[in-house]
Design a protein around this motif. Structure first.
Motif, short mmCIF file in Angstrom:
data_model
loop_
_atom_site.label_atom_id
_atom_site.label_comp_id
_atom_site.label_asym_id
_atom_site.label_seq_id
_atom_site.Cartn_x
_atom_site.Cartn_y
_atom_site.Cartn_z
N TYR A 92 0.92 -1.19 0.05
CA TYR A 92 -0.06 0.12 0.01
C TYR A 92 0.75 0.96 -0.01
CZ TYR A 92 1.00 0.47 4.99
OH TYR A 92 1.56 0.60 6.21
N LEU A 93 0.35 2.37 -0.48
CA LEU A 93 0.94 3.67 -0.55
C LEU A 93 0.25 4.82 0.21
CD1 LEU A 93 1.51 3.58 -4.49
CD2 LEU A 93 3.50 3.19 -2.60
N LEU A 94 0.98 5.34 1.08
CA LEU A 94 0.08 6.44 1.81
C LEU A 94 -0.04 7.63 1.05
CD1 LEU A 94 1.29 5.90 5.49
CD2 LEU A 94 -0.92 5.44 4.32
N ARG A 95 -0.92 8.43 1.01
CA ARG A 95 -1.20 9.65 0.48
C ARG A 95 -0.85 10.78 1.49
NH1 ARG A 95 -6.91 8.81 -2.28
NH2 ARG A 95 -5.83 7.76 -4.38
N LYS A 99 8.05 10.46 -3.43
CA LYS A 99 8.77 9.61 -4.45
C LYS A 99 9.58 8.34 -3.66
CE LYS A 99 11.69 10.56 -8.16
NZ LYS A 99 12.58 11.69 -8.87
N GLU A 100 9.99 8.86 -2.48
CA GLU A 100 11.20 7.68 -1.92
C GLU A 100 10.38 6.44 -1.64
OE1 GLU A 100 10.69 10.80 -0.87
OE2 GLU A 100 12.34 11.84 -1.74
N SER A 101 8.89 6.54 -1.15
CA SER A 101 8.27 5.65 -0.81
C SER A 101 7.84 4.58 -2.07
CB SER A 101 7.05 6.16 -0.17
OG SER A 101 5.94 4.92 0.32
N LEU A 102 7.29 5.58 -3.05
CA LEU A 102 7.09 4.81 -4.38
C LEU A 102 8.11 4.25 -4.84
CD1 LEU A 102 4.84 4.52 -6.52
CD2 LEU A 102 5.60 6.69 -7.40
N ALA A 103 9.53 4.82 -4.80
CA ALA A 103 10.78 4.00 -5.32
C ALA A 103 11.02 2.71 -4.74
CB ALA A 103 11.86 5.06 -5.12
N ALA A 104 10.78 2.89 -3.18
CA ALA A 104 10.85 1.71 -2.44
C ALA A 104 10.13 0.41 -3.06
CB ALA A 104 10.95 1.76 -1.06
N HIS A 105 8.69 0.73 -3.28
CA HIS A 105 7.82 -0.20 -3.43
C HIS A 105 8.25 -0.57 -4.97
CE1 HIS A 105 4.81 -0.31 -0.40
NE2 HIS A 105 4.95 1.02 -0.06
N ILE A 106 8.46 0.10 -5.80
CA ILE A 106 8.80 -0.52 -7.31
C ILE A 106 10.01 -1.28 -7.14
CG2 ILE A 106 9.65 0.45 -9.53
CD1 ILE A 106 7.72 2.82 -8.98
N ALA A 107 11.04 -0.93 -6.48
CA ALA A 107 12.20 -1.65 -6.36
C ALA A 107 11.74 -2.90 -5.97
CB ALA A 107 13.16 -0.94 -5.36
N LYS A 108 11.12 -3.09 -4.81
CA LYS A 108 10.40 -4.36 -4.33
C LYS A 108 9.91 -5.35 -5.41
CE LYS A 108 7.20 -6.33 -1.00
NZ LYS A 108 6.25 -5.84 0.21
#
Length: 131
Positions: A92-95, A99-108
């Motif tokens: 899940y992503l929090l609003r 960008k850093e959180s999104l990058a971590a999820h995409i890396a995963k």
């Protein structure tokens, strides 16, 4: 595919995702109803799906899919669903999106795909040797 009732939220996510060349946005939808038919036609690999939407919640939409792609649920801090996400290890992503959180999820996600891709590449290599 991005599914969110808020136009500004879709635009912001699209802007953030443009920094990730491995992610290609193939469609956007503003409602669960519109998204259902688009998902059946487009067959996306990944959904960025808002939890809170009018008429059909993101969970309802996801439950109706015949083939369920990888999903990143998007919600605000304080949503009771977060406890379930964490307990079940659901992405899940929090609003507001960072960008850093999104990058971590995409890396995963990239790591997951690489782990699956290598065995498939090995299998294809073996098949080519036999022909």
């Amino acid at each position: 595919m991005i599914i969110d009732a808020e136009s500004a939220a879709r635009q912001e996510l699209s802007r953030l995702l443009s920094d990730f060349p491995q992610i290609h946005i193939i469609a956007e939808a503003s409602s669960g109803k519109d998204a259902l038919s688009m998902i059946e036609k487009q067959q996306p690999d990944i959904l960025f799906l808002a939890v809170d939407m009018p008429v059909m919640y993101g969970f309802e939409l996801f439950a109706k899919l015949k083939k369920q792609p990888k999903v990143f649920f998007m919600t605000e801090a304080g949503n009771p669903a977060i406890a379930i996400f964490e307990q079940k290890n659901i992405d899940y992503l929090l609003r507001p999106l960072q960008k850093e959180s999104l990058a971590a999820h995409i890396a995963k996600l990239s790591l997951t795909h690489q782990a699956l891709a290598l065995p498939l590449q090995n299998l294809l290599s073996k098949l080519k040797l036999k022909s």
